[in-house]
Write a protein that holds these residues in place. Structure first.
Motif, PDB file in Angstrom:
ATOM      1  N   GLN A   1      13.652  -9.462  17.046  1.00  0.00           N
ATOM      2  CA  GLN A   1      12.683  -8.750  16.217  1.00  0.00           C
ATOM      3  C   GLN A   1      12.381  -7.414  16.906  1.00  0.00           C
ATOM      4  O   GLN A   1      12.104  -7.383  18.098  1.00  0.00           O
ATOM      5  CB  GLN A   1      11.433  -9.612  16.086  1.00  0.00           C
ATOM      6  CG  GLN A   1      10.573  -9.317  14.913  1.00  0.00           C
ATOM      7  CD  GLN A   1       9.557  -8.243  15.201  1.00  0.00           C
ATOM      8  OE1 GLN A   1       9.283  -7.897  16.329  1.00  0.00           O
ATOM      9  NE2 GLN A   1       9.002  -7.704  14.150  1.00  0.00           N
TER      10      GLN A   1
ATOM     11  N   GLY B   1      14.213  -8.743   4.005  1.00  0.00           N
ATOM     12  CA  GLY B   1      12.996  -7.952   3.986  1.00  0.00           C
ATOM     13  C   GLY B   1      12.668  -7.264   5.303  1.00  0.00           C
ATOM     14  O   GLY B   1      11.572  -6.717   5.452  1.00  0.00           O
ATOM     15  N   ALA B   2      13.596  -7.278   6.266  1.00  0.00           N
ATOM     16  CA  ALA B   2      13.315  -6.695   7.585  1.00  0.00           C
ATOM     17  C   ALA B   2      14.515  -5.896   8.088  1.00  0.00           C
ATOM     18  O   ALA B   2      15.013  -6.107   9.183  1.00  0.00           O
ATOM     19  CB  ALA B   2      12.950  -7.794   8.573  1.00  0.00           C
ATOM     20  N   THR B   3      15.007  -4.976   7.261  1.00  0.00           N
ATOM     21  CA  THR B   3      16.160  -4.158   7.630  1.00  0.00           C
ATOM     22  C   THR B   3      15.888  -3.431   8.944  1.00  0.00           C
ATOM     23  O   THR B   3      14.862  -2.750   9.073  1.00  0.00           O
ATOM     24  CB  THR B   3      16.455  -3.120   6.529  1.00  0.00           C
ATOM     25  OG1 THR B   3      16.710  -3.818   5.315  1.00  0.00           O
ATOM     26  CG2 THR B   3      17.642  -2.249   6.875  1.00  0.00           C
TER      27      THR B   3
ATOM     28  N   ALA C   1      20.852  -8.379   8.950  1.00  0.00           N
ATOM     29  CA  ALA C   1      19.425  -8.085   8.823  1.00  0.00           C
ATOM     30  C   ALA C   1      18.726  -9.295   8.237  1.00  0.00           C
ATOM     31  O   ALA C   1      19.247  -9.945   7.325  1.00  0.00           O
ATOM     32  CB  ALA C   1      19.228  -6.876   7.926  1.00  0.00           C
ATOM     33  N   GLN C   2      17.547  -9.613   8.747  1.00  0.00           N
ATOM     34  CA  GLN C   2      16.756 -10.674   8.138  1.00  0.00           C
ATOM     35  C   GLN C   2      16.213 -10.157   6.813  1.00  0.00           C
ATOM     36  O   GLN C   2      15.932  -8.963   6.659  1.00  0.00           O
ATOM     37  CB  GLN C   2      15.625 -11.101   9.067  1.00  0.00           C
ATOM     38  CG  GLN C   2      16.112 -11.876  10.275  1.00  0.00           C
ATOM     39  CD  GLN C   2      14.975 -12.419  11.118  1.00  0.00           C
ATOM     40  OE1 GLN C   2      13.794 -12.301  10.778  1.00  0.00           O
ATOM     41  NE2 GLN C   2      15.322 -13.014  12.246  1.00  0.00           N
TER      42      GLN C   2
ATOM     43  N   ARG D   1      12.002  -1.023  14.023  1.00  0.00           N
ATOM     44  CA  ARG D   1      11.350  -2.087  13.255  1.00  0.00           C
ATOM     45  C   ARG D   1      12.442  -2.913  12.586  1.00  0.00           C
ATOM     46  O   ARG D   1      13.595  -2.509  12.507  1.00  0.00           O
ATOM     47  CB  ARG D   1      10.372  -1.532  12.236  1.00  0.00           C
ATOM     48  CG  ARG D   1      11.011  -0.808  11.070  1.00  0.00           C
ATOM     49  CD  ARG D   1       9.953  -0.312  10.110  1.00  0.00           C
ATOM     50  NE  ARG D   1      10.537   0.358   8.957  1.00  0.00           N
ATOM     51  CZ  ARG D   1       9.835   0.960   8.027  1.00  0.00           C
ATOM     52  NH1 ARG D   1       8.515   0.982   8.096  1.00  0.00           N
ATOM     53  NH2 ARG D   1      10.437   1.550   7.002  1.00  0.00           N
ATOM     54  N   GLY D   2      12.054  -4.076  12.107  1.00  0.00           N
ATOM     55  CA  GLY D   2      13.003  -4.963  11.449  1.00  0.00           C
ATOM     56  C   GLY D   2      13.410  -6.108  12.353  1.00  0.00           C
ATOM     57  O   GLY D   2      12.869  -6.285  13.445  1.00  0.00           O
ATOM     58  N   ALA D   3      14.377  -6.888  11.887  1.00  0.00           N
ATOM     59  CA  ALA D   3      14.827  -8.052  12.657  1.00  0.00           C
ATOM     60  C   ALA D   3      16.259  -8.389  12.265  1.00  0.00           C
ATOM     61  O   ALA D   3      16.701  -8.094  11.154  1.00  0.00           O
ATOM     62  CB  ALA D   3      13.912  -9.242  12.390  1.00  0.00           C
TER      63      ALA D   3
ATOM     64  N   ASP E   1      10.046  -4.858  15.948  1.00  0.00           N
ATOM     65  CA  ASP E   1       8.791  -4.150  15.677  1.00  0.00           C
ATOM     66  C   ASP E   1       8.033  -3.722  16.933  1.00  0.00           C
ATOM     67  O   ASP E   1       7.245  -2.792  16.887  1.00  0.00           O
ATOM     68  CB  ASP E   1       7.880  -4.982  14.790  1.00  0.00           C
ATOM     69  CG  ASP E   1       8.390  -5.074  13.361  1.00  0.00           C
ATOM     70  OD1 ASP E   1       9.386  -4.419  13.040  1.00  0.00           O
ATOM     71  OD2 ASP E   1       7.788  -5.808  12.560  1.00  0.00           O
TER      72      ASP E   1
END
Length: 151
Positions: A142, A57-59, A54-55, A76-78, A144
């Motif tokens: 990504q 802050g972007a779980t 996971a990136q 959502r997330g990346a 989102d």
């Protein structure tokens, strides 16, 4: 010239009529009715495969959202990865299993003019990314923008 203007005026009035009628009914409706009965489940983390992270802050997460009797899968997330082939990257949380393949397009690193990949969930709940190859690996995706019909 006046005929074109008149046609445009008539067309504009015809197109505006349904919008005006809908606006009146929405103004009079309660908030739940105006939203069309939107039901959104809680976000749940994807279970990532080894080598996929996971990136910060972007779980990567998914949820189901129902709007007007149609259910959608939202993500959502990346992730950061190194995908040189079509690869399983995650598994849906327990209890989320589609009845058929669910597909969407997701942004990826821009390489050789390719900036999107296919996000797919199979009937077993495996989440795969398609489009990477050894000459053009996918290094991040990504989620989102992923929203697709669930059932």
């Amino acid at each position: 010239m006046s005929k074109i203007t008149n046609r445009r005026s008539v067309l504009g009035a015809v197109l505006a009529l349904p919008a005006a009628a809908a606006t009146g009914s929405l103004i009079a409706a309660t908030p739940a009715a105006a939203a069309g009965g939107v039901v959104a489940d809680a976000w749940t983390d994807l279970v990532l495969e080894p080598g996929v992270t996971a990136q910060a802050g972007a779980t990567p997460q998914v949820r189901l959202i129902t709007l007007a009797d149609t259910t959608y899968l939202q993500a959502r997330g990346a992730i950061t990865c190194n995908l040189a082939a079509d690869t399983k990257i995650a598994t849906l949380p327990a209890g989320l299993k589609p009845t058929w393949y669910v597909r969407a397009t997701a942004p990826r690193n821009n390489s050789q003019g390719i900036n999107s990949c296919r996000f797919e969930v199979n009937t077993a709940g495996a989440v795969s990314i398609y489009g990477g190859n050894s000459g053009n690996p996918i290094t991040w995706v990504q989620f989102d923008s992923v929203q697709t019909i669930w059932r």
